[in-house]
Write an enzyme that holds these catalytic residues in place. Structure first.
Site, PDB file in Angstrom:
ATOM      1  N   ARG A  85      74.482 -26.298  18.538  1.00  0.00           N
ATOM      2  CA  ARG A  85      73.087 -26.050  18.139  1.00  0.00           C
ATOM      3  C   ARG A  85      73.167 -25.827  16.651  1.00  0.00           C
ATOM      4  O   ARG A  85      73.654 -24.811  16.182  1.00  0.00           O
ATOM      5  CB  ARG A  85      72.520 -24.828  18.875  1.00  0.00           C
ATOM      6  CG  ARG A  85      71.125 -24.399  18.419  1.00  0.00           C
ATOM      7  CD  ARG A  85      70.059 -25.442  18.720  1.00  0.00           C
ATOM      8  NE  ARG A  85      68.760 -25.074  18.152  1.00  0.00           N
ATOM      9  CZ  ARG A  85      68.301 -25.511  16.964  1.00  0.00           C
ATOM     10  NH1 ARG A  85      69.028 -26.326  16.215  1.00  0.00           N
ATOM     11  NH2 ARG A  85      67.124 -25.123  16.531  1.00  0.00           N
ATOM     12  N   HIS A  88      70.482 -23.421  11.556  1.00  0.00           N
ATOM     13  CA  HIS A  88      69.012 -23.347  11.492  1.00  0.00           C
ATOM     14  C   HIS A  88      68.579 -21.899  11.331  1.00  0.00           C
ATOM     15  O   HIS A  88      69.388 -20.972  11.458  1.00  0.00           O
ATOM     16  CB  HIS A  88      68.397 -23.935  12.762  1.00  0.00           C
ATOM     17  CG  HIS A  88      68.658 -23.127  14.009  1.00  0.00           C
ATOM     18  ND1 HIS A  88      69.862 -23.142  14.680  1.00  0.00           N
ATOM     19  CD2 HIS A  88      67.884 -22.242  14.695  1.00  0.00           C
ATOM     20  CE1 HIS A  88      69.813 -22.335  15.719  1.00  0.00           C
ATOM     21  NE2 HIS A  88      68.626 -21.757  15.758  1.00  0.00           N
ATOM     22  N   HIS A  90      64.778 -19.278  12.004  1.00  0.00           N
ATOM     23  CA  HIS A  90      63.409 -19.194  12.525  1.00  0.00           C
ATOM     24  C   HIS A  90      62.572 -18.396  11.532  1.00  0.00           C
ATOM     25  O   HIS A  90      62.870 -17.233  11.241  1.00  0.00           O
ATOM     26  CB  HIS A  90      63.388 -18.538  13.896  1.00  0.00           C
ATOM     27  CG  HIS A  90      64.336 -19.188  14.857  1.00  0.00           C
ATOM     28  ND1 HIS A  90      64.037 -20.381  15.483  1.00  0.00           N
ATOM     29  CD2 HIS A  90      65.583 -18.861  15.258  1.00  0.00           C
ATOM     30  CE1 HIS A  90      65.068 -20.745  16.228  1.00  0.00           C
ATOM     31  NE2 HIS A  90      66.031 -19.838  16.116  1.00  0.00           N
ATOM     32  N   GLU A  95      65.572 -13.695  17.020  1.00  0.00           N
ATOM     33  CA  GLU A  95      66.112 -14.347  18.219  1.00  0.00           C
ATOM     34  C   GLU A  95      67.003 -13.389  18.983  1.00  0.00           C
ATOM     35  O   GLU A  95      67.904 -12.773  18.415  1.00  0.00           O
ATOM     36  CB  GLU A  95      66.906 -15.602  17.810  1.00  0.00           C
ATOM     37  CG  GLU A  95      67.691 -16.248  18.948  1.00  0.00           C
ATOM     38  CD  GLU A  95      68.364 -17.541  18.517  1.00  0.00           C
ATOM     39  OE1 GLU A  95      67.765 -18.319  17.739  1.00  0.00           O
ATOM     40  OE2 GLU A  95      69.514 -17.774  18.948  1.00  0.00           O
ATOM     41  N   HIS A 134      71.707 -19.260  11.447  1.00  0.00           N
ATOM     42  CA  HIS A 134      72.721 -19.170  12.499  1.00  0.00           C
ATOM     43  C   HIS A 134      73.013 -20.531  13.120  1.00  0.00           C
ATOM     44  O   HIS A 134      72.269 -21.483  12.931  1.00  0.00           O
ATOM     45  CB  HIS A 134      72.315 -18.154  13.576  1.00  0.00           C
ATOM     46  CG  HIS A 134      70.956 -18.404  14.168  1.00  0.00           C
ATOM     47  ND1 HIS A 134      69.809 -17.959  13.562  1.00  0.00           N
ATOM     48  CD2 HIS A 134      70.568 -19.046  15.289  1.00  0.00           C
ATOM     49  CE1 HIS A 134      68.757 -18.302  14.293  1.00  0.00           C
ATOM     50  NE2 HIS A 134      69.185 -18.970  15.350  1.00  0.00           N
ATOM     51  N   GLU A 157      56.939 -24.342  17.191  1.00  0.00           N
ATOM     52  CA  GLU A 157      56.272 -25.344  16.388  1.00  0.00           C
ATOM     53  C   GLU A 157      56.106 -24.836  14.955  1.00  0.00           C
ATOM     54  O   GLU A 157      55.498 -23.787  14.729  1.00  0.00           O
ATOM     55  CB  GLU A 157      54.913 -25.668  16.993  1.00  0.00           C
ATOM     56  CG  GLU A 157      54.614 -27.123  16.891  1.00  0.00           C
ATOM     57  CD  GLU A 157      53.424 -27.505  17.765  1.00  0.00           C
ATOM     58  OE1 GLU A 157      53.051 -28.653  17.723  1.00  0.00           O
ATOM     59  OE2 GLU A 157      52.892 -26.636  18.462  1.00  0.00           O
TER      60      GLU A 157
HETATM   61 MN    MN Z   1      67.992 -20.021  16.846  1.00  0.00          MN
END
Ligand code: MN
Ligand code: MN
Length: 382
Positions: A85, A88, A90, A95, A134, A157
């Site tokens: 993953r 990135h 947020h 999270e 992360h 989104e």
């Molecule tokens: Mn994340």
């Protein structure tokens, strides 16, 4: 009710009038109820296909899929061994995660330049503050599965910023100037977000970061929740909880694992200052939401379903299956608060409770005089 009707009723004998008003009042309440029915608070998350890429998959429950869930959102994510993953952050949510199966390694960086690498196993929890960068990678040997919770129902989104998406939309000459490789190299970088590319399985011992030594995070991002003893244990089940008190970095989210045996009831309660998001791991449960104004809604949940309880709404949970039920619960506050029905009633005088329900004192005196929390008991016949 029209004035004419009201006058007619008021003109009738007192006893009859009371009777008519009673019936009319209920009819009116029922009418309002159908007009402003409580929306669904269940979403069959695992029945969706979700987003599938070469290294893994993700299924979301956000305000888009479950409109009631404004305060919190969730993702069920699976990573193959080496599934990455990608890097990135947020922009609008912290999270929190609970690992259900397999092993996953995380790297996270804070604005002060400190970072941490952690390995997670089933029962472990992580927390990344809002905006901290992360990445996650599956450690194998099997696929790993974890549930992510975000303290914003609209986290997904326009809220998730991936590194391939960003660099794919930055001119190659800017990247060449900043990162020191020829423009031709950046011209070959992915143009769209990769999300979960397939990478190599990392070695057991984490390799050093590119800068050599890590500047360690002052607070750990990992908490082994299922390794703790339950804070509440009853014949019908138990509960484990992790708030900011146990896990100081987790200032905006509290997590709970509830285990209910068949027939067990987590008694009616509410949370004064937090919304609640649920993910059903095993078993079947029925949950009823009470939304005031005569509004109540019951829905049944099974493995892979997500649920949502708005702040302050009354609710309870009952295992209606024949196997144990395990539920992951998360709140959008680092402090846990709750008021349970039994505790509330036990905190009032018997006579007041008797008058409130119009029952005799002897009956009110038989109500619980302490918190019930989780029970399998039924009332003994009158
Ligand atoms: Mn994340
Ligand atoms: Mn609750």
């Amino acid at each position: 009710m029209s004035d004419v009707n009201r006058r007619e009723i008021l003109g009738a004998a007192a006893v009859t009038a009371v009777g008519l008003l009673g019936v009319t009042g209920r009819a009116e309440a029922a009418g309002n109820e159908s007009q402003q029915e409580l929306p669904t608070f269940r979403y069959a998350m695992e029945e969706q296909t979700g987003r599938v890429t070469e290294g893994g998959s993700a299924k979301e429950a956000t305000v888009k899929q479950l409109p009631i869930s404004k305060g919190l959102a969730g993702v069920s994510m699976r990573l193959k061994p080496g599934g990455l993953r990608e890097l990135h952050w947020h922009a609008n949510a912290a999270e929190w995660a609970y690992v259900i199966k397999g092993r996953v390694r995380t790297t996270v960086i804070a604005p002060d330049g400190t970072s941490e690498v952690n390995d997670f196993e089933p029962g472990d929890v992580w927390y990344f503050p809002r905006g901290h960068g992360h990445a996650l990678v599956g450690l194998g040997p099997d696929e790993c599965h974890f549930v992510l919770v975000f303290d914003n129902g609209a986290f997904s989104e326009h809220g998730t910023f991936s590194i391939t998406d960003w660099l794919g939309h930055t001119p190659a000459d800017v990247l060449a100037k900043c990162l020191g490789l020829p423009e031709s190299v950046f011209a070959k970088f992915p143009k769209e977000e990769l999300y979960i590319p397939q990478g190599r399985v990392p070695p057991e011992r984490p390799e050093p970061p590119r800068q050599g030594m890590l500047k360690s995070s002052p607070q750990t991002h990992r908490y082994p929740l299922m390794a703790q003893l339950p804070h509440a244990r009853f014949p019908g089940g138990e509960e484990r909880r992790v708030s900011a008190r146990e896990f100081p970095i987790s200032t905006t989210i509290t997590g709970v694992i509830v285990d209910l045996k068949p027939g067990a009831l987590r008694e009616p309660h509410w949370h004064p200052h937090a919304n609640e998001w649920l993910y059903f791991i095993t078993g079947r449960a029925r949950m009823t939401l009470f939304g005031s104004g005569g509004r109540a809604r019951t829905e049944e949940f099974g493995p892979g379903d997500a649920g949502y309880i708005p702040q302050g709404f009354g609710h309870y949970l009952e295992n209606v299956g024949d196997v144990p039920c395990r539920v992951l619960v998360a709140f959008d506050s680092g402090e846990y608060q709750e008021i349970s029905l039994s505790t509330w009633l036990a905190s009032n005088p018997t006579k007041l409770v008797a008058d409130n329900f119009k029952i005799v004192d002897d009956m009110a005196a038989k109500l619980p005089d302490r918190r019930v929390f989780i029970t399998t008991k039924k009332g003994k016949g009158a």
